[in-house]
Design an enzyme around this catalytic site. Sequence first.
Site, short mmCIF file in Angstrom:
data_model
loop_
_atom_site.label_atom_id
_atom_site.label_comp_id
_atom_site.label_asym_id
_atom_site.label_seq_id
_atom_site.Cartn_x
_atom_site.Cartn_y
_atom_site.Cartn_z
N PRO A 2 0.57 -1.02 0.07
CA PRO A 2 0.22 -0.10 -0.02
C PRO A 2 0.83 1.43 0.16
O PRO A 2 1.58 1.53 1.05
CB PRO A 2 -0.61 -0.15 1.28
CG PRO A 2 0.07 -1.14 2.17
CD PRO A 2 1.14 -1.71 1.21
N GLU A 3 0.61 2.01 -0.92
CA GLU A 3 0.93 3.56 -0.95
C GLU A 3 -0.10 4.43 -0.78
O GLU A 3 -1.32 3.88 -0.66
CB GLU A 3 2.00 3.61 -2.10
CG GLU A 3 3.00 2.57 -2.42
CD GLU A 3 3.82 2.82 -3.52
OE1 GLU A 3 4.18 3.83 -3.88
OE2 GLU A 3 4.48 1.76 -4.02
#
Length: 275
Positions: A2-3
Amino acid sequence: MPELPEVETLAQMLKHGHEGHPPLPGRRVVGVSLRWPRHVAEPSVPAFRRRIQGQTIHDVSRRGKYFVFPLDEGTLLIHLKMSGDLRITQRHARRDRFEHTILHLDGDWDLRFSDSRKFGKLYLLNDPDRLLGVLGPEPLARDFTPAVLAQRLAGHDRPLKPLLLDQTFVAGIGNIYADEALHRAHLHPLRRSRSLATPDVRALWRGIRAALRQGIRHNGASIDWVYRGGEFQNHFRVYQRAGEGCPVCGTPIVRTVIGQRSSHFCPECQPEPEP
DNA sequence: CACGAGACCTGTTCGC
DNA sequence: TGCGAACAGGTCTCGT
């Protein structure tokens, strides 16, 4: 996984409800299941259990790569790190082997934190700013202007790639979006922050925002088994595309290692800086 | 202040 | 088919 775009997408899904699952705000925590107690970074596990019990979750938002859940008292922060995922399920839904941490909610719902690599963290804090306050600016906020970026770049003498990954420099960029932003900006990942002329800064500013926005528009990237829904991986220009043709000029994309992270770029569009 | 190495963990894929 | 090596979206800490 996840960014910023993935965290943003998930936060929105949790906030507004998704595929028959209710919105998270307004739900009360009625119990906790901690099969991997080291998920809880703060406070101690017993204090966490005690303090989260009975609290209502009032909202869901994002700062950098953190999820922010304001409670009756204090704020729950969750960081997914490399392999984390959050989902709302019915209480009796089959629990998969990676769902180590679960907040049981009223109405027979669960908020499940799945995390195969177990790097993720939960924090229950009275002052969430202690963690969030050290983060750099939100790259999609109105006040993140080219001038702000220029000023911050001038404050360091570092290669761009590790700088973009530094969460105190700008919040939310990770390995995918750093490579995608640099390619859009036609800047080599080893270019030094102080060496950028004004047009380069503008290009980087546009590259960062365009890559992140496009990621959000496609609901984030889903690689391997982690994270569902997003399809930005089908639009990567360089990330994990070593050997494939650059979408701009056709030159094969190169992969190298910079700061112990893989880096992907076009040797033609992103010329090597002078040493 | 900048930088590299190692740690934290487990799963999947690749090469022989 | 089996088996070890390489690699993976992130960050923290330590030593130079």
